[in-house]
Design an enzyme around this catalytic site. Structure first.
Site, short mmCIF file in Angstrom:
data_model
loop_
_atom_site.label_atom_id
_atom_site.label_comp_id
_atom_site.label_asym_id
_atom_site.label_seq_id
_atom_site.Cartn_x
_atom_site.Cartn_y
_atom_site.Cartn_z
N ALA A 67 35.35 46.14 40.53
CA ALA A 67 34.18 45.26 40.50
C ALA A 67 34.63 43.93 41.11
O ALA A 67 35.83 43.67 41.23
CB ALA A 67 33.71 45.06 39.07
N GLY A 112 36.57 49.35 39.01
CA GLY A 112 35.27 49.96 39.31
C GLY A 112 35.33 50.95 40.45
O GLY A 112 34.49 51.86 40.53
N GLU A 115 36.38 54.04 38.85
CA GLU A 115 35.22 54.51 38.07
C GLU A 115 34.16 55.14 38.97
O GLU A 115 33.56 56.16 38.63
CB GLU A 115 34.61 53.33 37.28
N GLU A 135 42.11 46.69 34.47
CA GLU A 135 41.29 45.63 33.85
C GLU A 135 42.03 44.84 32.78
O GLU A 135 41.74 43.66 32.57
CB GLU A 135 40.01 46.24 33.24
N1 COA Z 1 37.17 41.50 43.55
C1 COA Z 1 37.02 40.49 44.42
N2 COA Z 1 37.81 40.29 45.46
C2 COA Z 1 38.82 41.17 45.64
C3 COA Z 1 39.04 42.23 44.78
C4 COA Z 1 38.17 42.39 43.68
N3 COA Z 1 38.29 43.39 42.81
N4 COA Z 1 40.13 42.92 45.20
C5 COA Z 1 40.55 42.28 46.32
N5 COA Z 1 39.77 41.22 46.57
C6 COA Z 1 39.88 40.27 47.69
C7 COA Z 1 41.04 39.31 47.51
O1 COA Z 1 40.67 38.23 46.67
C8 COA Z 1 41.27 38.89 48.94
O2 COA Z 1 40.25 37.96 49.30
P1 COA Z 1 40.63 36.65 50.18
O3 COA Z 1 41.14 37.18 51.48
O4 COA Z 1 39.32 35.95 50.31
O5 COA Z 1 41.67 35.91 49.40
C9 COA Z 1 40.99 40.16 49.72
O6 COA Z 1 40.18 40.98 48.89
C10 COA Z 1 42.24 40.93 50.09
O7 COA Z 1 42.95 41.22 48.88
P2 COA Z 1 44.53 40.92 48.71
O8 COA Z 1 44.81 40.82 47.25
O9 COA Z 1 44.92 39.75 49.55
O10 COA Z 1 45.15 42.24 49.35
P3 COA Z 1 46.54 42.94 48.98
O11 COA Z 1 46.73 44.01 50.01
O12 COA Z 1 47.61 41.92 48.80
O13 COA Z 1 46.30 43.63 47.54
C11 COA Z 1 45.05 44.90 45.89
C12 COA Z 1 45.35 44.67 47.39
C13 COA Z 1 43.92 45.90 45.81
C14 COA Z 1 46.31 45.48 45.19
C15 COA Z 1 44.68 43.55 45.23
O14 COA Z 1 43.65 42.96 46.01
C16 COA Z 1 44.17 43.67 43.82
O15 COA Z 1 44.97 43.84 42.91
N6 COA Z 1 42.84 43.58 43.60
C17 COA Z 1 42.25 43.54 42.30
C18 COA Z 1 42.27 44.91 41.64
C19 COA Z 1 41.66 44.82 40.24
O16 COA Z 1 42.16 44.16 39.35
N7 COA Z 1 40.53 45.52 40.08
C20 COA Z 1 39.84 45.56 38.83
C21 COA Z 1 38.72 44.60 38.83
S1 COA Z 1 37.82 44.72 37.30
#
Ligand code: COA
Length: 261
Positions: A67, A112, A115, A135
């Site tokens: 999400a 999400g 999910e 989460e």
């Molecule tokens: N919601 C909003 N933005 C998200 C996102 C999310 N769930 N997941 C990634 N993004 C955004 C980042 O903030 C970043 O935005 P920016 O360029 O404006 O700073 C962009 O997507 C790229 O993500 P980044 O973290 O830089 O890429 P990465 O390759 O280093 O890491 C992930 C990839 C997926 C491991 C990492 O983005 C992550 O851990 N995301 C969150 C996962 C999470 O906790 N999901 C559960 C949400 S309830």
């Protein structure tokens, strides 16, 4: 289906390919995207020319990384329940779709995103896919049905581990756990594999396929007696034209031609 800002639609014969199209945000599922899924799946239910659906993420890194954390950060106690119930409703609509829905998991399926993949009937993953419910790192839990569906798919012990640690699972381990149906080596192989499965299903009786969805989902319903649902559905199949055609074709040693009635 005009005015979709976050989902891209493509038709391949009777298959609808739905691409989550926020690659710069790792295809994170903001509320607008979830609402677009509602609109698209309503159309899938209604459009007789759509026989099956593939859901995939755009780009090469993510199916959907959860999400939208910006939106989650702004929730309060009052609207958080509505947020979760709304997502659960849309993902339930996907899970109950009477036509096959396959998630083509092409990278991160976190929160999400995991999910969403679990709300689909099957999951095909490329080798670079990563599944997880992280989460707890944010101080919350899955809210779009993940606590229920992950437990159904992988069992209680592993579900506890994954949701308490937030660990990610690679594609092959996800397959061993029963979270994934098939793993393909490269992203290029994902859609062909999904289409191969949908092609096989499209040769079967559509009403019977819809009944399979109803009955399997009844296993996990607190309101239904699954055996009763099965008996009712069995009897509904038997009154269809396709049942007559299927049995007749077998006895005449020919391929059946199903019409969905
Ligand atoms: N919601 C909003 N933005 C998200 C996102 C999310 N769930 N997941 C990634 N993004 C955004 C980042 O903030 C970043 O935005 P920016 O360029 O404006 O700073 C962009 O997507 C790229 O993500 P980044 O973290 O830089 O890429 P990465 O390759 O280093 O890491 C992930 C990839 C997926 C491991 C990492 O983005 C992550 O851990 N995301 C969150 C996962 C999470 O906790 N999901 C559960 C949400 S309830």
């Amino acid at each position: 289906m005009e005015n979709l800002n976050n989902l891209a639609l493509e038709r391949d014969g009777s298959t609808l390919i739905v691409t989550i199209d926020r690659p710069d945000k790792m295809n994170a599922l903001n509320v607008e995207t979830v609402e677009e899924f509602r609109t698209v799946f309503q159309e899938v239910y209604d459009d007789p020319t759509i026989a099956g659906v593939i859901v995939i993420g755009s780009g090469e890194k993510a199916f959907a990384a959860g999400a939208d954390i910006k939106e989650i950060a702004a929730l309060n106690e009052m609207n958080a329940r509505k947020f979760a119930e709304n997502g659960q409703e849309v993902f339930g609509q996907i899970e109950n779709c009477p036509k096959p829905v396959i998630a083509a998991v092409n990278g991160y399926a976190l929160g999400g995103g995991c999910e969403l993949s679990m709300a689909c009937h099957m999951r095909v993953a490329s080798a670079n896919a990563r599944f997880g419910q992280p989460e707890v790192n944010l101080g919350v839990i899955p809210g779009y049905g993940g606590t229920q569906r992950l437990t159904h798919l992988v069992g209680k012990g592993k579900a506890f581990e994954l949701m308490m640690t937030g660990d990610q699972v690679k594609a092959n381990e996800a397959k061993e756990l029963g979270l994934v149906n098939h793993v393909v080596d490269s992203q290029e192989e994902l859609l062909p594999k999904c289409k191969e499965i949908l092609d096989k299903i499209s040769a079967k009786a559509p009403l019977a396929i819809g009944m399979v969805v109803t009955c399997i989902n009844a296993v996990f319903s607190n309101e239904e007696d699954g055996y009763q649902t099965e008996a009712n559905s069995f009897s509904n199949c038997v009154k269809s034209e396709d049942f007559k055609e299927g049995t007749k074709a077998f006895l005449e040693k020919r391929t059946p031609s199903f019409k969905g009635v």
